[in-house]
Design an enzyme around this catalytic site. Structure first.
Site, PDB file in Angstrom:
ATOM      1  N   ASP A  46     -11.264  -8.694   7.321  1.00  0.00           N
ATOM      2  CA  ASP A  46     -12.658  -8.566   6.877  1.00  0.00           C
ATOM      3  C   ASP A  46     -13.314  -9.938   6.831  1.00  0.00           C
ATOM      4  O   ASP A  46     -14.472 -10.108   7.213  1.00  0.00           O
ATOM      5  CB  ASP A  46     -12.730  -7.921   5.482  1.00  0.00           C
ATOM      6  N   ASP A  65      -3.207 -18.026   1.286  1.00  0.00           N
ATOM      7  CA  ASP A  65      -4.364 -18.678   0.663  1.00  0.00           C
ATOM      8  C   ASP A  65      -4.902 -19.781   1.574  1.00  0.00           C
ATOM      9  O   ASP A  65      -6.118 -19.921   1.772  1.00  0.00           O
ATOM     10  CB  ASP A  65      -4.025 -19.206  -0.744  1.00  0.00           C
ATOM     11  N   ASP A  96      -5.519  -6.783   5.738  1.00  0.00           N
ATOM     12  CA  ASP A  96      -6.721  -6.065   5.317  1.00  0.00           C
ATOM     13  C   ASP A  96      -7.804  -7.069   4.913  1.00  0.00           C
ATOM     14  O   ASP A  96      -8.957  -7.004   5.362  1.00  0.00           O
ATOM     15  CB  ASP A  96      -6.328  -5.181   4.113  1.00  0.00           C
ATOM     16  N   LYS A 156       3.389 -15.377   2.053  1.00  0.00           N
ATOM     17  CA  LYS A 156       3.318 -16.078   0.764  1.00  0.00           C
ATOM     18  C   LYS A 156       4.775 -16.289   0.359  1.00  0.00           C
ATOM     19  O   LYS A 156       5.238 -15.867  -0.703  1.00  0.00           O
ATOM     20  CB  LYS A 156       2.537 -15.199  -0.234  1.00  0.00           C
ATOM     21  N   TYR A 213       0.822  -1.216   0.000  1.00  0.00           N
ATOM     22  CA  TYR A 213       0.000   0.000   0.000  1.00  0.00           C
ATOM     23  C   TYR A 213       0.859   1.272   0.000  1.00  0.00           C
ATOM     24  O   TYR A 213       0.369   2.353  -0.297  1.00  0.00           O
ATOM     25  CB  TYR A 213      -0.948   0.032   1.213  1.00  0.00           C
TER      26      TYR A 213
END
Ligand code: NAD
Length: 359
Positions: free
Chosen positions: A252, A224, A248, A192, A141
């Site tokens: 959620d 994942d 992020d 990852k 980001y």
């Protein structure tokens, strides 16, 4: 001396849910002796409309002076046509980075009264208590270079950079391990590392830090798989620590395990424990102005603020207890309702918490 709290209502449902949080703070101050001084500032779309800047200098100055900041949410369709550099969300990213709020703590806790509101089976989520620790001021980001450029063949190309320095990983790692020491002493680091070098380093550094915390068990999981495991057997996790973007998305996802995104608070802390507190949801433009938004995530953010930045654990307990009482009494906003419950709006839910506080 009074503690200074800066209120940034922002956009969409922000002002509605903040109004309820302020009611709670006022009761704590009038009836329970909480010594705080509230001030207001502009951020996001509201600040763009008023002064043409999603984070005006005046707001940033007030934020730097405050002991803690309570934020609603920013953004909405009105500002989407703007260039990405001038959108409301830019104000949020800037205040986080200017204040060095690198550690985002997002508890995902299923209240026993809301087990039925979860999208998952009760036995999967009952008793769930996860702490997601998300790195907040680095990663993709913020990484440079970034942008949209035109290639020689005339085609456009969008690009971003995922970059993490060792010190950035180290400081968020310590936050996660310290949090685990106060909980079930298990950290799962999400990366990852099989594909991304930045997270290969992430994993190496986490292993190194773990030597300082011999009582904490460290495990690793690819992002994942973590998404799958969060839905399959979420109770296997205690503390999860991860990068800005993975955190992020996963937080959620975790919110839906608990019933509603409208229930979850968050804290973003600097290295000294100063923080900005906000619900994990956004400005929910689809329900703004309808008196149906759930204010409990924001009210629970007040509790986190009292505990982490204002050293008022007793007041924090008081707020959390009041929310518990209200849920047990059956008060429900539409996002968490089920048959036989007392359906209420945003204001009525705030009133119910106030009444529970006053006993
Ligand atoms: P959102 O979180 O605002 O809404 C997602 C869904 O959850 C919507 O259906 C909404 O009605 C519902 N919801 C959210 N909060 C709720 C509450 N308190 N009570 C009941 N239901 C609630 O996410 P989005 O729709 O992807 O984004 C809307 C805007 O918010 C965008 O402009 C986005 O950029 C912004 N946003 C801001 C923040 C922030 O300020 N921290 C975070 C995420 C998104």
């Amino acid at each position: 001396m009074s503690k200074k709290v800066l209120i940034l209502s922002g956009d969409g449902i922000g002002p509605e849910i903040l109004a309820e949080a302020i009611k709670v703070l006022n009761v704590l101050s009038v009836d329970f002796g909480l010594d705080i001084d509230l001030d207001n500032g502009l951020i996001g779309g509201a600040a763009i409309d008023a002064v043409g800047n999603p984070l005006p200098d005046e707001t940033l100055d007030k934020a730097k002076e405050a002991d803690a900041i309570l934020l609603g949410a920013v953004g909405g369709p009105k500002w989407e046509p703007l260039d990405i550099a001038n959108r409301p969300e830019k104000g949020l990213l800037k205040i986080r980075s200017e204040l060095g709020l690198f550690a985002n703590l997002r508890p995902a806790l299923t209240a026993p009264q809301l087990v039925e509101a979860s999208a998952l089976k009760p036995e999967v989520v009952s008793g769930l208590d996860i702490m997601i620790v998300r790195e907040l001021t680095g990663g993709i980001y913020f990484g440079q270079p970034r942008g949209i450029r035109e290639l020689d063949n005339g085609e456009k190309e969008g690009f971003n950079t995922l970059v993490y320095s060792e010190s950035e990983i180290r400081r968020i790692g310590h936050v996660a391990f310290k949090a685990a020491m106060k909980r079930d002493r298990r950290v799962c680091s999400i990366d990852k590392a099989n594909v991304l070098e930045a997270t290969e380093l992430w994993r190496e550094v986490m292993i190194d830090i773990s030597k300082d915390y011999p009582e904490v068990e460290l495990t690793h999981m690819y992002v994942d798989n973590a998404a799958m495991q969060l839905v399959r057997t979420p109770k296997q996790f205690d503390v999860m620590v991860t990068t800005n973007m993975f955190g992020d998305i996963l937080s959620d996802l975790a919110s839906m395990l608990t019933g509603s995104i409208g229930m979850l608070p968050s804290a973003s802390l600097d290295k000294n424990g100063k923080g900005m507190y906000e619900p994990i949801h956004g400005s929910a433009p689809d329900i703004a102005g309808k008196n149906i938004a759930n204010p409990l995530a924001t009210i629970l953010s007040v509790a986190m603020m009292l505990r982490y930045s204002l050293a008022e654990a007793e007041q924090a307990n008081r707020v959390e207890k009041a929310v518990d009482v209200v849920l047990s009494a059956g008060y429900r906003t539409p996002d968490i309702t089920s048959t036989g419950m007392k359906n209420v709006g945003t204001i009525e839910m705030g009133d119910a918490v106030v009444a529970a506080l006053k006993g």
